[in-house]
Motif scaffolding. Structure first.
Motif, PDB file in Angstrom:
ATOM      1  N   THR A 143       0.841  -1.206   0.000  1.00 36.27           N
ATOM      2  CA  THR A 143       0.000   0.000   0.000  1.00 36.27           C
ATOM      3  C   THR A 143       0.875   1.254   0.000  1.00 36.27           C
ATOM      4  OG1 THR A 143      -1.704  -1.220   1.199  1.00 36.27           O
ATOM      5  CG2 THR A 143      -1.893   1.179   1.201  1.00 36.27           C
ATOM      6  N   GLU A 144       1.943   1.239   0.817  1.00 36.86           N
ATOM      7  CA  GLU A 144       2.856   2.402   0.859  1.00 36.86           C
ATOM      8  C   GLU A 144       3.512   2.620  -0.498  1.00 36.86           C
ATOM      9  OE1 GLU A 144       4.545   1.574   5.281  1.00 36.86           O
ATOM     10  OE2 GLU A 144       6.056   1.987   3.736  1.00 36.86           O
ATOM     11  N   VAL A 145       3.980   1.549  -1.087  1.00 30.43           N
ATOM     12  CA  VAL A 145       4.760   1.677  -2.323  1.00 30.43           C
ATOM     13  C   VAL A 145       3.849   2.065  -3.499  1.00 30.43           C
ATOM     14  CG1 VAL A 145       6.207   0.407  -3.970  1.00 30.43           C
ATOM     15  CG2 VAL A 145       6.571   0.121  -1.515  1.00 30.43           C
ATOM     16  N   ASN A 146       2.651   1.512  -3.542  1.00 28.13           N
ATOM     17  CA  ASN A 146       1.722   1.799  -4.648  1.00 28.13           C
ATOM     18  C   ASN A 146       0.862   3.032  -4.409  1.00 28.13           C
ATOM     19  OD1 ASN A 146       1.644  -0.323  -6.898  1.00 28.13           O
ATOM     20  ND2 ASN A 146       1.980  -1.483  -5.003  1.00 28.13           N
ATOM     21  N   GLY A 147       0.790   3.496  -3.160  1.00 30.71           N
ATOM     22  CA  GLY A 147      -0.060   4.640  -2.860  1.00 30.71           C
ATOM     23  C   GLY A 147      -1.532   4.305  -3.030  1.00 30.71           C
ATOM     24  N   ALA A 148      -1.869   3.041  -2.997  1.00 24.63           N
ATOM     25  CA  ALA A 148      -3.263   2.586  -3.125  1.00 24.63           C
ATOM     26  C   ALA A 148      -3.362   1.214  -2.463  1.00 24.63           C
ATOM     27  CB  ALA A 148      -3.659   2.480  -4.590  1.00 24.63           C
ATOM     28  N   ASP A 149      -4.548   0.897  -2.006  1.00 25.07           N
ATOM     29  CA  ASP A 149      -4.752  -0.360  -1.288  1.00 25.07           C
ATOM     30  C   ASP A 149      -5.089  -1.467  -2.291  1.00 25.07           C
ATOM     31  OD1 ASP A 149      -5.761  -2.504   0.142  1.00 25.07           O
ATOM     32  OD2 ASP A 149      -6.689  -1.223   1.663  1.00 25.07           O
ATOM     33  N   ARG A 150      -4.141  -2.409  -2.454  1.00 19.10           N
ATOM     34  CA  ARG A 150      -4.340  -3.494  -3.422  1.00 19.10           C
ATOM     35  C   ARG A 150      -4.705  -4.793  -2.698  1.00 19.10           C
ATOM     36  NH1 ARG A 150      -0.058  -3.689  -8.042  1.00 19.10           N
ATOM     37  NH2 ARG A 150       1.247  -4.631  -6.438  1.00 19.10           N
ATOM     38  N   ALA A 151      -5.568  -4.682  -1.691  1.00 18.02           N
ATOM     39  CA  ALA A 151      -5.976  -5.872  -0.931  1.00 18.02           C
ATOM     40  C   ALA A 151      -6.512  -6.962  -1.864  1.00 18.02           C
ATOM     41  CB  ALA A 151      -7.033  -5.494   0.107  1.00 18.02           C
ATOM     42  N   ILE A 152      -7.199  -6.567  -2.936  1.00 21.06           N
ATOM     43  CA  ILE A 152      -7.751  -7.581  -3.854  1.00 21.06           C
ATOM     44  C   ILE A 152      -6.651  -8.465  -4.442  1.00 21.06           C
ATOM     45  CG2 ILE A 152      -9.975  -6.564  -4.517  1.00 21.06           C
ATOM     46  CD1 ILE A 152      -8.578  -5.306  -6.947  1.00 21.06           C
ATOM     47  N   LEU A 153      -5.452  -7.899  -4.584  1.00 17.99           N
ATOM     48  CA  LEU A 153      -4.322  -8.702  -5.088  1.00 17.99           C
ATOM     49  C   LEU A 153      -3.646  -9.482  -3.970  1.00 17.99           C
ATOM     50  CD1 LEU A 153      -2.129  -6.608  -7.539  1.00 17.99           C
ATOM     51  CD2 LEU A 153      -3.470  -8.648  -7.964  1.00 17.99           C
ATOM     52  N   ILE A 154      -3.379  -8.812  -2.869  1.00 18.66           N
ATOM     53  CA  ILE A 154      -2.657  -9.458  -1.770  1.00 18.66           C
ATOM     54  C   ILE A 154      -3.464 -10.651  -1.252  1.00 18.66           C
ATOM     55  CG2 ILE A 154      -1.577  -9.108   0.500  1.00 18.66           C
ATOM     56  CD1 ILE A 154      -0.306  -7.477  -1.852  1.00 18.66           C
ATOM     57  N   ASP A 155      -4.787 -10.496  -1.198  1.00 13.96           N
ATOM     58  CA  ASP A 155      -5.643 -11.588  -0.722  1.00 13.96           C
ATOM     59  C   ASP A 155      -5.523 -12.829  -1.602  1.00 13.96           C
ATOM     60  OD1 ASP A 155      -6.532  -9.971   1.240  1.00 13.96           O
ATOM     61  OD2 ASP A 155      -8.526  -9.583   0.369  1.00 13.96           O
ATOM     62  N   ARG A 156      -5.175 -12.628  -2.872  1.00 16.99           N
ATOM     63  CA  ARG A 156      -5.119 -13.764  -3.805  1.00 16.99           C
ATOM     64  C   ARG A 156      -3.695 -14.256  -4.047  1.00 16.99           C
ATOM     65  NH1 ARG A 156      -9.327 -10.782  -4.412  1.00 16.99           N
ATOM     66  NH2 ARG A 156     -11.302 -11.598  -5.180  1.00 16.99           N
TER      67      ARG A 156
END
Ligand SMILES: CC(C)(COP(=O)(O)OP(=O)(O)OC[C@H]1O[C@@H](n2cnc3c(N)ncnc32)[C@H](O)[C@@H]1OP(=O)(O)O)[C@@H](O)C(=O)NCCC(=O)NCCS
Length: 283
Positions: free
Chosen positions: A161-174
């Protein structure tokens, strides 16, 4: 017009495709000499919205995928138009539709030479480059990383999230289901980098790679590559030129480069720690 379909500006109707159309998308990709990347498309159907246009016979003749992350960042990918339908405005119509659906988000994409003029006319500007290296990785791993465990996922999510400046939970969860390997590096204050590798058509893709330094990124890539049997693909971000010569020395030839383009603002996050995307389609 199918339910929810939107008329494209020229010919056809833009509709949301489902995973039942996966084979049709693979056929379209091959029509444009792109490989049939089933595992990747399946993920894109799962986390993104796949828009498509069919011809009168129902064949999928154009696609575009929009994947939106929490916090104002979205990625557009798989912009494909069948050879026998190109230059009729279908690519542009799908792009305009996807940009509209992205709303106020900054939209990022990787542009081939074919797509670039179209994207520039739609307001995208070049913000970097991606260099694709492919080959059999040679030499030992760095032994500086360790396999991630389920307990690491929160820390990986925070770092991502810090590096992308956006929450990519949809990716991390998978990640653990999609990737064949996930590894992390740790400093005194916890996880400072992570990398994954996932099976694609004819090779294993190493990505994402996020790390606190070039040395850390090298160690992660080498450790992940050491666990891969067969050719690997590495899409190195252009910000770290010292990694390109290293990749070539370790057996990964430079194959192609694409422009990273953004619309609606610069890319958010701490991109100095961003070395390799998960895949060009997702950033
Ligand atoms: C890029 C692509 C999606 C464009 O689709 P399209 O439906 O033909 O595009 P449009 O008709 O909407 O045209 C939009 C613009 O794209 C550019 N373009 C389209 N085909 C092109 C070609 N063969 N050569 C150069 N530019 C081209 C042109 O700038 C065109 O505008 P113009 O016709 O007014 O000059 C299509 O050529 C394609 O699928 N290419 C292979 C896959 C690919 O590279 N996709 C882009 C991934 S980033």
């Amino acid at each position: 017009m199918p339910d929810g379909g939107v008329p494209a500006t020229i010919g056809g109707v833009i509709e949301q495709l489902t995973v039942d159309d996966l084979d049709a998308c693979l056929d379209l990709a091959q029509d444009r000499d792109w490989p049939p990347e089933r595992h990747k498309w399946r993920l894109l159907f799962d986390i993104g919205t796949v828009y498509g246009i069919r011809d009168a016979a129902g064949r999928v003749i154009a696609t575009t995928v929009l994947t939106s992350y929490q916090g104002g960042l979205a990625a557009i990918s798989m912009v494909l138009v069948a050879k026998d339908h190109e230059r009729q405005g279908l690519g542009r119509a799908l792009m305009v539709h996807a940009i509209g659906e992205a709303g106020a988000a900054t939209v990022v994409l990787n542009a081939t030479e074919y797509g670039r003029p179209l994207y520039e006319r739609l307001g995208f500007v070049s913000v970097g480059s991606t260099f694709t290296h492919v080959g059999h990785f040679t030499g030992p791993g760095g032994h500086a990383s360790r396999p991630a465990t389920p307990d690491d996922l929160d820390a990986i999510h925070r770092l991502d999230t810090e590096v992308n400046g956006a929450d990519r939970a949809i990716l991390i969860d998978r990640l653990s289901g999609f990737a064949a390997q996930v590894r992390t590096v740790e400093g005194k204050a916890g996880i400072t980098g992570y990398a994954a590798a996932w099976p694609n058509h004819g090779n294993t893709v190493i990505g994402p790679v996020m790390a606190g330094s070039v040395a850390e990124a090298r160690a992660l890539i080498a450790d992940v590559a050491a666990g891969v049997d067969g050719p690997v693909r590495l899409d190195l971000d252009g910000r770290h030129p010292e990694l390109h010569a290293w990749a070539v020395k370790r057996g990964l030839e430079l194959r192609t480069s694409t422009a990273v383009m953004a619309r609606g603002g610069p890319l958010p996050g701490d991109r100095g720690r961003w070395f390799v995307p998960m895949m060009q389609a997702l950033g």
